[in-house]
Write a protein that holds these residues in place. Structure first.
Motif, mmCIF file in Angstrom:
data_model
loop_
_atom_site.group_PDB
_atom_site.id
_atom_site.type_symbol
_atom_site.label_atom_id
_atom_site.label_comp_id
_atom_site.label_asym_id
_atom_site.label_seq_id
_atom_site.Cartn_x
_atom_site.Cartn_y
_atom_site.Cartn_z
ATOM 1 N N ARG A 135 0.789 -1.301 0.280
ATOM 2 C CA ARG A 135 -0.277 -0.129 0.274
ATOM 3 C C ARG A 135 1.095 1.169 0.174
ATOM 4 N NH1 ARG A 135 -2.819 2.200 3.013
ATOM 5 N NH2 ARG A 135 -1.765 1.126 5.286
ATOM 6 N N LEU A 136 1.881 1.033 0.687
ATOM 7 C CA LEU A 136 2.934 2.304 0.839
ATOM 8 C C LEU A 136 3.942 2.973 -0.543
ATOM 9 C CD1 LEU A 136 4.095 2.615 4.326
ATOM 10 C CD2 LEU A 136 2.047 3.813 3.334
ATOM 11 N N TYR A 169 9.731 12.036 6.644
ATOM 12 C CA TYR A 169 9.365 12.382 7.701
ATOM 13 C C TYR A 169 9.620 11.029 8.005
ATOM 14 C CZ TYR A 169 6.859 17.139 7.147
ATOM 15 O OH TYR A 169 6.391 18.262 7.363
ATOM 16 N N LEU A 170 10.460 11.196 9.630
ATOM 17 C CA LEU A 170 10.538 9.867 9.282
ATOM 18 C C LEU A 170 9.472 8.404 9.754
ATOM 19 C CD1 LEU A 170 13.214 9.639 12.897
ATOM 20 C CD2 LEU A 170 13.624 9.189 10.200
ATOM 21 N N MET A 171 8.614 9.179 9.956
ATOM 22 C CA MET A 171 7.092 8.509 10.293
ATOM 23 C C MET A 171 6.084 9.083 9.270
ATOM 24 S SD MET A 171 7.532 6.034 11.958
ATOM 25 C CE MET A 171 6.336 5.438 12.987
ATOM 26 N N GLU A 172 5.632 9.471 8.879
ATOM 27 C CA GLU A 172 3.669 9.607 7.923
ATOM 28 C C GLU A 172 2.602 8.255 8.916
ATOM 29 O OE1 GLU A 172 2.758 8.495 3.971
ATOM 30 O OE2 GLU A 172 4.268 7.139 3.568
ATOM 31 N N GLU A 201 -3.273 5.019 11.102
ATOM 32 C CA GLU A 201 -1.760 5.323 12.035
ATOM 33 C C GLU A 201 -0.540 5.027 12.157
ATOM 34 O OE1 GLU A 201 -1.677 0.434 10.749
ATOM 35 O OE2 GLU A 201 -3.713 0.112 11.619
ATOM 36 N N ALA A 202 0.408 5.100 12.515
ATOM 37 C CA ALA A 202 1.522 5.865 12.246
ATOM 38 C C ALA A 202 2.900 5.303 11.599
ATOM 39 C CB ALA A 202 2.384 6.389 13.372
ATOM 40 N N VAL A 203 3.159 5.125 10.281
ATOM 41 C CA VAL A 203 3.926 3.812 9.844
ATOM 42 C C VAL A 203 5.498 4.655 9.230
ATOM 43 C CG1 VAL A 203 2.050 2.556 8.716
ATOM 44 C CG2 VAL A 203 3.009 4.423 7.312
#
Length: 527
Positions: free
Chosen positions: A12-13, A85-88, A94-96
Protein backbone atom coordinates in the motif's frame (compact mmCIF):
# COMPACT_ATOMS: atom_id res chain seq x y z
CA UNK A 1 2.28 -7.15 13.19
CA UNK A 2 2.10 -10.47 11.29
CA UNK A 3 4.02 -11.02 8.07
CA UNK A 4 1.00 -10.83 5.77
CA UNK A 5 -0.03 -7.51 7.32
CA UNK A 6 3.51 -6.22 6.77
CA UNK A 7 3.33 -7.23 3.11
CA UNK A 8 0.01 -5.47 2.66
CA UNK A 9 1.38 -2.34 4.28
CA UNK A 10 4.50 -2.41 2.08
CA UNK A 11 2.32 -2.80 -0.98
CA UNK A 12 0.00 0.00 0.00
CA UNK A 13 2.95 2.32 0.61
CA UNK A 14 4.44 1.54 -2.78
CA UNK A 15 7.33 -0.62 -1.58
CA UNK A 16 6.05 -3.71 -3.42
CA UNK A 17 4.49 -4.01 -6.84
CA UNK A 18 1.54 -6.35 -7.45
CA UNK A 19 3.66 -9.25 -8.70
CA UNK A 20 6.07 -9.05 -5.74
CA UNK A 21 3.16 -8.88 -3.32
CA UNK A 22 1.48 -12.00 -4.72
CA UNK A 23 4.77 -13.89 -4.85
CA UNK A 24 5.59 -13.07 -1.22
CA UNK A 25 2.05 -13.90 -0.08
CA UNK A 26 2.24 -17.23 -1.87
CA UNK A 27 5.52 -18.01 -0.10
CA UNK A 28 3.67 -17.56 3.18
CA UNK A 29 1.19 -20.22 2.15
CA UNK A 30 -1.61 -17.76 1.39
CA UNK A 31 -3.75 -19.01 -1.48
CA UNK A 32 -4.35 -16.91 -4.56
CA UNK A 33 -8.03 -16.73 -3.74
CA UNK A 34 -7.29 -15.33 -0.31
CA UNK A 35 -4.52 -12.99 -1.38
CA UNK A 36 -6.24 -11.45 -4.39
CA UNK A 37 -8.82 -9.43 -2.42
CA UNK A 38 -5.99 -7.80 -0.49
CA UNK A 39 -4.02 -7.20 -3.65
CA UNK A 40 -7.03 -5.79 -5.46
CA UNK A 41 -7.69 -3.40 -2.59
CA UNK A 42 -4.08 -2.27 -2.66
CA UNK A 43 -3.65 -1.90 -6.41
CA UNK A 44 -7.18 -1.14 -7.59
CA UNK A 45 -6.05 2.33 -8.67
CA UNK A 46 -2.71 2.62 -10.40
CA UNK A 47 -1.15 6.06 -10.46
CA UNK A 48 0.18 7.69 -13.62
CA UNK A 49 2.61 10.50 -14.24
CA UNK A 50 2.00 13.87 -15.82
CA UNK A 51 0.21 17.20 -15.62
CA UNK A 52 0.34 20.43 -13.64
CA UNK A 53 -1.62 20.26 -10.38
CA UNK A 54 -3.06 23.50 -8.93
CA UNK A 55 -4.28 23.67 -5.35
CA UNK A 56 -6.33 26.44 -3.72
CA UNK A 57 -5.86 26.56 0.04
CA UNK A 58 -5.91 29.13 2.85
CA UNK A 59 -4.11 30.19 6.03
CA UNK A 60 -1.10 31.73 4.29
CA UNK A 61 0.70 34.80 5.57
CA UNK A 62 3.34 37.19 4.18
CA UNK A 63 5.42 36.25 7.23
CA UNK A 64 5.56 32.53 6.39
CA UNK A 65 9.09 31.15 6.17
CA UNK A 66 10.84 27.85 5.50
CA UNK A 67 11.62 27.49 9.22
CA UNK A 68 9.66 24.36 10.22
CA UNK A 69 9.49 25.50 13.82
CA UNK A 70 7.24 28.41 12.82
CA UNK A 71 4.73 26.53 10.66
CA UNK A 72 1.12 27.25 11.60
CA UNK A 73 -0.30 24.88 8.99
CA UNK A 74 -0.21 27.07 5.91
CA UNK A 75 2.88 25.32 4.52
CA UNK A 76 1.80 21.73 5.18
CA UNK A 77 0.86 21.06 1.57
CA UNK A 78 4.22 22.39 0.40
CA UNK A 79 6.36 20.69 3.05
CA UNK A 80 4.78 17.26 2.64
CA UNK A 81 5.49 17.52 -1.10
CA UNK A 82 9.09 18.70 -0.77
CA UNK A 83 10.19 16.76 2.33
CA UNK A 84 9.81 13.36 3.93
CA UNK A 85 9.49 12.48 7.60
CA UNK A 86 10.66 9.54 9.67
CA UNK A 87 7.01 8.56 10.12
CA UNK A 88 3.78 9.28 8.27
CA UNK A 89 0.08 8.83 9.07
CA UNK A 90 -1.66 6.47 6.66
CA UNK A 91 -5.30 6.25 5.60
CA UNK A 92 -6.14 4.11 8.65
CA UNK A 93 -4.79 6.76 11.02
CA UNK A 94 -1.76 4.63 11.87
CA UNK A 95 1.77 6.00 12.15
CA UNK A 96 3.96 4.02 9.74
CA UNK A 97 7.64 4.36 8.73
CA UNK A 98 8.54 6.73 5.90
CA UNK A 99 12.26 7.67 5.93
CA UNK A 100 12.60 5.27 8.83
CA UNK A 101 12.83 1.64 7.81
CA UNK A 102 11.89 0.51 11.31
CA UNK A 103 11.66 1.85 14.87
CA UNK A 104 12.37 -0.50 17.78
CA UNK A 105 11.13 0.43 21.25
CA UNK A 106 13.44 -0.63 24.08
CA UNK A 107 13.75 -0.06 27.83
CA UNK A 108 10.01 0.34 28.30
CA UNK A 109 9.70 3.29 25.94
CA UNK A 110 12.81 5.13 27.13
CA UNK A 111 14.91 4.45 24.00
CA UNK A 112 14.13 4.00 20.33
CA UNK A 113 16.46 2.43 17.77
CA UNK A 114 15.64 3.92 14.38
CA UNK A 115 16.89 2.16 11.25
CA UNK A 116 16.98 4.56 8.27
CA UNK A 117 16.32 3.77 4.64
CA UNK A 118 19.41 3.60 2.46
CA UNK A 119 20.08 5.01 -0.99
CA UNK A 120 18.01 8.20 -0.61
CA UNK A 121 19.32 11.59 -1.76
CA UNK A 122 18.34 15.17 -0.99
CA UNK A 123 17.54 17.57 -3.80
CA UNK A 124 21.08 18.97 -3.58
CA UNK A 125 22.62 15.50 -4.08
CA UNK A 126 23.55 14.91 -0.45
CA UNK A 127 23.04 11.32 0.76
CA UNK A 128 20.44 11.00 3.51
CA UNK A 129 21.85 9.82 6.83
CA UNK A 130 21.68 10.09 10.62
CA UNK A 131 23.25 13.56 10.70
CA UNK A 132 20.23 14.96 8.84
CA UNK A 133 17.79 13.53 11.38
CA UNK A 134 19.87 14.81 14.27
CA UNK A 135 20.26 18.33 12.85
CA UNK A 136 16.57 18.52 11.91
CA UNK A 137 15.41 17.50 15.38
CA UNK A 138 17.95 19.58 17.27
CA UNK A 139 16.53 22.64 15.52
CA UNK A 140 13.47 22.28 17.75
CA UNK A 141 15.40 21.57 20.96
CA UNK A 142 17.46 23.61 23.38
CA UNK A 143 17.22 26.97 25.10
CA UNK A 144 17.46 29.04 21.95
CA UNK A 145 14.66 27.24 20.11
CA UNK A 146 11.41 29.10 19.41
CA UNK A 147 9.81 26.10 17.72
CA UNK A 148 6.11 25.41 18.12
CA UNK A 149 7.04 21.82 19.01
CA UNK A 150 9.81 22.68 21.45
CA UNK A 151 7.70 21.22 24.27
CA UNK A 152 7.18 17.95 22.42
CA UNK A 153 10.83 17.62 21.50
CA UNK A 154 11.95 18.51 25.03
CA UNK A 155 11.19 14.86 25.83
CA UNK A 156 14.38 13.93 23.97
CA UNK A 157 17.36 13.68 26.32
CA UNK A 158 19.82 12.48 23.68
CA UNK A 159 19.88 11.73 19.98
CA UNK A 160 22.92 10.20 18.34
CA UNK A 161 24.09 8.16 15.39
CA UNK A 162 24.99 4.48 15.72
CA UNK A 163 26.66 3.71 12.43
CA UNK A 164 25.81 5.02 8.94
CA UNK A 165 22.09 4.21 8.99
CA UNK A 166 20.92 4.09 12.61
CA UNK A 167 19.75 6.77 15.02
CA UNK A 168 19.32 6.10 18.74
CA UNK A 169 16.84 8.40 20.41
CA UNK A 170 16.69 8.46 24.23
CA UNK A 171 13.95 10.23 26.16
CA UNK A 172 14.24 11.88 29.55
CA UNK A 173 11.33 9.71 30.72
CA UNK A 174 9.58 6.73 29.12
CA UNK A 175 6.94 7.47 26.50
CA UNK A 176 5.91 4.39 24.59
CA UNK A 177 3.69 6.56 22.39
CA UNK A 178 6.49 8.81 21.15
CA UNK A 179 7.16 7.51 17.58
CA UNK A 180 3.92 8.90 16.04
CA UNK A 181 5.08 12.38 17.06
CA UNK A 182 7.81 12.06 14.44
CA UNK A 183 5.13 12.46 11.75
CA UNK A 184 4.24 15.98 12.97
CA UNK A 185 4.38 18.49 10.13
CA UNK A 186 6.90 20.62 12.03
CA UNK A 187 9.43 17.77 11.84
CA UNK A 188 10.46 17.35 8.19
CA UNK A 189 13.96 16.05 7.60
CA UNK A 190 16.06 18.81 6.04
CA UNK A 191 19.56 18.31 4.67
CA UNK A 192 22.11 18.96 7.41
CA UNK A 193 24.37 21.97 6.96
CA UNK A 194 27.13 21.13 9.43
CA UNK A 195 25.34 20.40 12.70
CA UNK A 196 22.38 22.63 11.78
CA UNK A 197 19.76 22.97 9.07
CA UNK A 198 19.55 25.94 6.72
CA UNK A 199 16.05 27.40 7.15
CA UNK A 200 16.57 29.98 4.40
CA UNK A 201 15.68 27.22 1.94
CA UNK A 202 13.82 23.93 1.95
CA UNK A 203 16.09 21.07 0.88
CA UNK A 204 14.28 17.77 1.32
CA UNK A 205 14.11 14.25 -0.06
CA UNK A 206 10.50 14.53 -1.29
CA UNK A 207 8.87 14.20 -4.68
CA UNK A 208 9.05 17.90 -5.51
CA UNK A 209 11.59 20.71 -5.57
CA UNK A 210 10.58 24.31 -4.87
CA UNK A 211 10.85 26.56 -7.93
CA UNK A 212 9.47 29.73 -6.33
CA UNK A 213 7.84 30.88 -3.11
CA UNK A 214 5.88 34.08 -2.53
CA UNK A 215 4.74 33.78 1.12
CA UNK A 216 0.98 33.86 1.54
CA UNK A 217 0.46 34.08 -2.23
CA UNK A 218 1.94 31.23 -4.27
CA UNK A 219 4.45 28.39 -4.31
CA UNK A 220 5.50 26.53 -7.46
CA UNK A 221 7.04 23.07 -7.47
CA UNK A 222 8.66 20.77 -10.02
CA UNK A 223 8.94 17.00 -9.85
CA UNK A 224 12.07 15.49 -8.32
CA UNK A 225 13.33 13.09 -11.03
CA UNK A 226 15.20 11.02 -8.42
CA UNK A 227 12.32 10.51 -5.99
CA UNK A 228 12.64 7.21 -4.15
CA UNK A 229 8.94 6.40 -3.64
CA UNK A 230 7.18 4.38 -6.31
CA UNK A 231 3.64 5.55 -7.07
CA UNK A 232 4.20 8.96 -5.45
CA UNK A 233 5.25 12.33 -6.87
CA UNK A 234 3.12 11.83 -9.97
CA UNK A 235 2.54 15.36 -11.25
CA UNK A 236 5.12 16.99 -13.52
CA UNK A 237 4.69 20.17 -11.51
CA UNK A 238 2.42 21.68 -8.89
CA UNK A 239 1.26 25.07 -7.70
CA UNK A 240 -0.12 26.06 -4.29
CA UNK A 241 -2.27 29.21 -4.24
CA UNK A 242 -3.30 30.77 -0.93
CA UNK A 243 -6.86 32.07 -1.25
CA UNK A 244 -8.20 33.21 2.10
CA UNK A 245 -11.71 33.90 0.79
CA UNK A 246 -13.76 30.71 0.47
CA UNK A 247 -15.84 32.18 -2.36
CA UNK A 248 -12.68 32.93 -4.32
CA UNK A 249 -11.45 29.37 -3.78
CA UNK A 250 -14.76 27.92 -4.90
CA UNK A 251 -14.96 30.14 -7.98
CA UNK A 252 -11.42 29.15 -8.90
CA UNK A 253 -12.42 25.47 -8.84
CA UNK A 254 -15.61 26.02 -10.80
CA UNK A 255 -13.84 28.10 -13.45
CA UNK A 256 -11.04 25.57 -13.84
CA UNK A 257 -8.29 27.80 -12.43
CA UNK A 258 -7.42 25.15 -9.83
CA UNK A 259 -7.84 21.38 -9.64
CA UNK A 260 -8.58 21.09 -5.91
CA UNK A 261 -9.58 23.32 -3.00
CA UNK A 262 -9.44 22.93 0.74
CA UNK A 263 -12.53 23.57 2.88
CA UNK A 264 -15.33 24.71 0.55
CA UNK A 265 -18.18 26.53 2.25
CA UNK A 266 -20.29 23.85 3.92
CA UNK A 267 -23.43 25.93 3.49
CA UNK A 268 -23.15 25.66 -0.29
CA UNK A 269 -21.17 22.45 -0.75
CA UNK A 270 -24.33 20.54 -1.71
CA UNK A 271 -24.72 22.91 -4.67
CA UNK A 272 -21.06 22.51 -5.59
CA UNK A 273 -21.52 18.73 -5.61
CA UNK A 274 -24.19 19.05 -8.32
CA UNK A 275 -21.80 20.73 -10.74
CA UNK A 276 -20.59 18.54 -13.56
CA UNK A 277 -16.94 17.60 -13.29
CA UNK A 278 -16.59 18.27 -9.55
CA UNK A 279 -16.28 15.74 -6.72
CA UNK A 280 -16.70 16.34 -2.99
CA UNK A 281 -14.30 14.48 -0.71
CA UNK A 282 -15.50 13.85 2.85
CA UNK A 283 -13.84 11.91 5.64
CA UNK A 284 -14.37 11.78 9.39
CA UNK A 285 -11.50 13.66 10.96
CA UNK A 286 -9.91 14.31 14.34
CA UNK A 287 -9.90 18.11 14.18
CA UNK A 288 -12.11 20.47 16.16
CA UNK A 289 -13.53 24.00 15.98
CA UNK A 290 -13.43 26.06 19.12
CA UNK A 291 -13.65 29.33 21.03
CA UNK A 292 -10.54 30.07 23.07
CA UNK A 293 -10.39 32.06 26.31
CA UNK A 294 -7.21 33.30 28.00
CA UNK A 295 -7.67 31.83 31.49
CA UNK A 296 -5.28 34.38 32.97
CA UNK A 297 -7.29 37.39 31.70
CA UNK A 298 -10.51 38.67 33.33
CA UNK A 299 -13.30 37.62 33.27
CA UNK A 300 -12.07 34.20 32.10
CA UNK A 301 -9.93 33.60 35.21
CA UNK A 302 -13.05 32.33 36.99
CA UNK A 303 -13.96 28.79 35.95
CA UNK A 304 -17.65 29.52 36.60
CA UNK A 305 -17.46 32.14 33.85
CA UNK A 306 -15.81 29.63 31.54
CA UNK A 307 -18.49 27.04 32.31
CA UNK A 308 -21.23 29.64 31.76
CA UNK A 309 -19.88 30.35 28.29
CA UNK A 310 -19.70 26.62 27.57
CA UNK A 311 -23.39 26.25 28.45
CA UNK A 312 -24.32 29.32 26.39
CA UNK A 313 -23.46 27.78 23.03
CA UNK A 314 -25.95 25.70 21.05
CA UNK A 315 -23.65 23.14 19.51
CA UNK A 316 -26.32 21.33 17.53
CA UNK A 317 -27.35 24.59 15.86
CA UNK A 318 -23.74 25.27 14.82
CA UNK A 319 -23.34 21.79 13.32
CA UNK A 320 -26.63 22.14 11.46
CA UNK A 321 -26.30 25.75 10.29
CA UNK A 322 -22.57 26.36 9.95
CA UNK A 323 -21.28 22.88 9.13
CA UNK A 324 -24.43 22.08 7.14
CA UNK A 325 -24.47 18.69 8.84
CA UNK A 326 -20.89 17.81 7.88
CA UNK A 327 -19.72 17.02 11.40
CA UNK A 328 -20.71 16.21 14.99
CA UNK A 329 -21.32 18.24 18.15
CA UNK A 330 -18.27 18.88 20.30
CA UNK A 331 -18.09 18.29 24.04
CA UNK A 332 -15.19 20.51 25.18
CA UNK A 333 -12.90 17.51 24.78
CA UNK A 334 -10.09 17.52 22.19
CA UNK A 335 -9.95 13.71 22.18
CA UNK A 336 -12.65 12.91 19.65
CA UNK A 337 -14.35 9.53 19.03
CA UNK A 338 -11.68 8.78 16.42
CA UNK A 339 -9.02 8.42 19.12
CA UNK A 340 -8.11 5.16 20.80
CA UNK A 341 -8.61 6.49 24.35
CA UNK A 342 -11.75 8.54 23.75
CA UNK A 343 -13.73 8.99 26.98
CA UNK A 344 -17.26 7.97 26.01
CA UNK A 345 -18.45 8.40 29.60
CA UNK A 346 -18.34 12.20 29.61
CA UNK A 347 -21.80 13.73 29.90
CA UNK A 348 -22.61 15.70 26.75
CA UNK A 349 -22.69 19.42 27.53
CA UNK A 350 -25.87 20.99 26.16
CA UNK A 351 -27.23 24.45 25.54
CA UNK A 352 -28.68 25.68 28.84
CA UNK A 353 -29.01 29.49 29.22
CA UNK A 354 -30.53 29.15 32.70
CA UNK A 355 -27.53 27.16 33.93
CA UNK A 356 -25.22 29.69 32.30
CA UNK A 357 -27.04 32.47 34.22
CA UNK A 358 -26.65 30.56 37.48
CA UNK A 359 -22.93 30.03 36.90
CA UNK A 360 -22.46 33.74 36.16
CA UNK A 361 -24.11 34.58 39.48
CA UNK A 362 -21.76 32.13 41.19
CA UNK A 363 -18.92 34.18 39.71
CA UNK A 364 -20.49 37.43 40.95
CA UNK A 365 -21.91 38.62 37.61
CA UNK A 366 -25.50 39.54 36.78
CA UNK A 367 -24.48 39.94 33.15
CA UNK A 368 -21.29 39.69 31.15
CA UNK A 369 -19.80 41.67 28.28
CA UNK A 370 -17.18 39.91 26.11
CA UNK A 371 -15.54 40.67 22.78
CA UNK A 372 -15.08 37.71 20.44
CA UNK A 373 -12.53 38.00 17.62
CA UNK A 374 -13.38 35.98 14.55
CA UNK A 375 -12.50 35.49 10.89
CA UNK A 376 -13.18 32.84 8.31
CA UNK A 377 -9.41 32.25 8.37
CA UNK A 378 -10.04 30.49 11.71
CA UNK A 379 -12.29 28.03 9.90
CA UNK A 380 -14.79 28.32 7.10
CA UNK A 381 -17.98 29.62 8.70
CA UNK A 382 -16.30 31.02 11.83
CA UNK A 383 -17.96 34.42 11.35
CA UNK A 384 -21.39 32.80 11.03
CA UNK A 385 -20.68 30.70 14.12
CA UNK A 386 -19.80 33.84 16.07
CA UNK A 387 -23.06 35.51 15.03
CA UNK A 388 -24.99 32.41 16.14
CA UNK A 389 -23.17 32.38 19.47
CA UNK A 390 -24.01 36.06 20.03
CA UNK A 391 -27.71 35.22 19.63
CA UNK A 392 -27.48 32.05 21.74
CA UNK A 393 -25.64 33.71 24.63
CA UNK A 394 -27.99 36.70 24.96
CA UNK A 395 -30.70 34.86 26.96
CA UNK A 396 -28.05 34.01 29.56
CA UNK A 397 -27.18 37.67 30.03
CA UNK A 398 -23.96 37.33 28.04
CA UNK A 399 -23.49 40.21 25.63
CA UNK A 400 -21.10 39.21 22.86
CA UNK A 401 -19.47 41.94 20.80
CA UNK A 402 -18.14 40.46 17.57
CA UNK A 403 -14.88 41.83 16.18
CA UNK A 404 -14.35 40.67 12.63
CA UNK A 405 -10.62 40.38 12.04
CA UNK A 406 -8.84 40.40 8.65
CA UNK A 407 -8.33 36.98 7.10
CA UNK A 408 -4.72 37.82 6.30
CA UNK A 409 -2.53 37.38 9.35
CA UNK A 410 -5.26 35.96 11.60
CA UNK A 411 -3.00 33.19 12.86
CA UNK A 412 -0.11 35.55 13.55
CA UNK A 413 -1.92 38.67 14.79
CA UNK A 414 -5.05 37.37 16.53
CA UNK A 415 -4.66 33.73 17.59
CA UNK A 416 -2.61 33.55 20.80
CA UNK A 417 -2.64 37.35 20.89
CA UNK A 418 -6.23 38.26 21.84
CA UNK A 419 -8.11 36.89 24.87
CA UNK A 420 -11.29 35.49 23.24
CA UNK A 421 -11.09 34.17 19.70
CA UNK A 422 -12.48 31.61 17.31
CA UNK A 423 -10.02 28.76 16.80
CA UNK A 424 -9.29 25.51 15.04
CA UNK A 425 -6.99 22.62 15.81
CA UNK A 426 -6.07 19.79 13.51
CA UNK A 427 -6.05 16.31 14.94
CA UNK A 428 -3.01 14.47 16.20
CA UNK A 429 -2.33 10.75 16.04
CA UNK A 430 -2.41 10.12 19.80
CA UNK A 431 -4.03 11.54 22.93
CA UNK A 432 -0.60 12.34 24.36
CA UNK A 433 0.29 14.29 21.23
CA UNK A 434 -2.91 16.32 21.28
CA UNK A 435 -2.62 17.12 24.98
CA UNK A 436 1.08 17.98 24.64
CA UNK A 437 0.39 20.33 21.73
CA UNK A 438 -2.20 22.64 23.30
CA UNK A 439 -3.12 21.70 26.87
CA UNK A 440 0.11 21.06 28.77
CA UNK A 441 1.19 24.07 30.83
CA UNK A 442 4.44 24.42 28.87
CA UNK A 443 2.97 23.76 25.41
CA UNK A 444 4.01 26.29 22.77
CA UNK A 445 0.45 26.28 21.46
CA UNK A 446 -1.27 26.53 24.85
CA UNK A 447 -3.69 28.97 23.27
CA UNK A 448 -5.77 29.56 26.43
CA UNK A 449 -2.85 29.93 28.91
CA UNK A 450 -4.56 27.19 30.93
CA UNK A 451 -2.51 25.41 33.61
CA UNK A 452 -3.55 22.53 35.81
CA UNK A 453 -1.07 20.69 38.05
CA UNK A 454 -3.07 17.47 38.16
CA UNK A 455 -3.38 17.41 34.38
CA UNK A 456 0.37 17.95 33.90
CA UNK A 457 1.13 15.18 36.40
CA UNK A 458 -1.18 12.73 34.63
CA UNK A 459 0.29 13.60 31.23
CA UNK A 460 3.73 12.46 32.40
CA UNK A 461 2.31 9.45 34.23
CA UNK A 462 0.50 8.19 31.11
CA UNK A 463 3.71 8.24 29.08
CA UNK A 464 5.45 5.78 31.39
CA UNK A 465 2.42 3.54 31.98
CA UNK A 466 2.77 0.43 29.83
CA UNK A 467 -0.41 -1.26 31.13
CA UNK A 468 -3.06 -0.36 28.57
CA UNK A 469 -6.01 -0.48 30.98
CA UNK A 470 -4.27 1.83 33.43
CA UNK A 471 -3.22 4.20 30.68
CA UNK A 472 -6.85 4.35 29.55
CA UNK A 473 -7.96 5.34 33.06
CA UNK A 474 -5.39 8.13 33.12
CA UNK A 475 -6.50 9.53 29.76
CA UNK A 476 -10.15 9.34 30.81
CA UNK A 477 -9.39 11.46 33.87
CA UNK A 478 -7.42 13.96 31.80
CA UNK A 479 -10.34 14.40 29.43
CA UNK A 480 -12.65 15.00 32.36
CA UNK A 481 -10.33 17.71 33.70
CA UNK A 482 -10.17 19.48 30.33
CA UNK A 483 -13.93 19.19 29.91
CA UNK A 484 -14.57 20.69 33.37
CA UNK A 485 -11.84 23.30 33.72
CA UNK A 486 -10.07 24.37 30.54
CA UNK A 487 -10.56 27.58 28.59
CA UNK A 488 -11.36 25.77 25.34
CA UNK A 489 -14.97 25.62 24.14
CA UNK A 490 -15.02 22.80 21.60
CA UNK A 491 -18.39 23.33 19.99
CA UNK A 492 -18.10 21.17 16.86
CA UNK A 493 -16.13 18.32 15.31
CA UNK A 494 -16.12 18.93 11.56
CA UNK A 495 -15.82 16.31 8.90
CA UNK A 496 -12.96 17.02 6.53
CA UNK A 497 -14.50 18.30 3.31
CA UNK A 498 -12.49 19.16 0.19
CA UNK A 499 -13.47 19.52 -3.47
CA UNK A 500 -11.65 18.42 -6.62
CA UNK A 501 -12.22 18.14 -10.35
CA UNK A 502 -13.15 14.67 -11.53
CA UNK A 503 -9.82 14.15 -13.27
CA UNK A 504 -8.08 14.06 -9.86
CA UNK A 505 -7.49 10.47 -8.72
CA UNK A 506 -6.49 9.10 -5.31
CA UNK A 507 -6.44 6.03 -3.10
CA UNK A 508 -8.04 5.80 0.37
CA UNK A 509 -7.86 9.22 1.99
CA UNK A 510 -6.05 9.96 5.25
CA UNK A 511 -8.11 11.86 7.80
CA UNK A 512 -5.49 13.44 10.06
CA UNK A 513 -5.51 16.62 7.96
CA UNK A 514 -7.47 17.91 4.95
CA UNK A 515 -6.45 16.98 1.41
CA UNK A 516 -5.37 13.42 2.22
CA UNK A 517 -3.36 14.40 5.30
CA UNK A 518 -2.10 17.43 3.31
CA UNK A 519 -0.14 14.97 1.16
CA UNK A 520 -2.30 15.38 -1.94
CA UNK A 521 0.56 16.70 -4.10
CA UNK A 522 2.69 13.68 -3.21
CA UNK A 523 -0.05 11.02 -3.37
CA UNK A 524 -2.55 12.06 -6.07
CA UNK A 525 -2.49 11.95 -9.87
CA UNK A 526 -4.60 12.83 -12.91
CA UNK A 527 -6.77 10.34 -14.77
Amino acid sequence: MDKLHELELDARLGRLDRRSFLKAASALGVTTALSLPTANRVFAQTSKKGGHFRLGTYGGSPTDTYDPGTYTGSLRNVTFAVCNYLMEIDSRGEAVPELAESIETVDGGLRFIIKLRKGIEFHNGKAFGPEDVIASYNHHRGKGSTSAVKGLMAQIAEIKADGPSTVVLTLSAPNAGFPPILSDYHLPIFAADGDRIDTSKMIGTGGYIISSFDPGVRATLKRNPNYWREGHGNFDSAEVLWMEDVVARTNALVSGEVDAIEAPDRSTVHLLAKRKGIKILEVTGTEYYSMLMFTDVEPFTDNNVRLALKHAVDREAIVKSVLNGYGKVGNDNPITPAYRYYNDQLAQRVYDPDKAKFLLKQAGHHSLNVELSTSDAAFTGAVDAAVLFKEQAAPAGINVSIKREPNDGYWTNVWQKKPFVMGYMGGRATADWMFSTSFASDASWNDTHWKDERFDFLLKQARSELDDAKRKEIYFEMQQIVHDKSGTIIHSLPSIVDAVTDRVQHRSLASNWPLDGNRCIDRWWFA
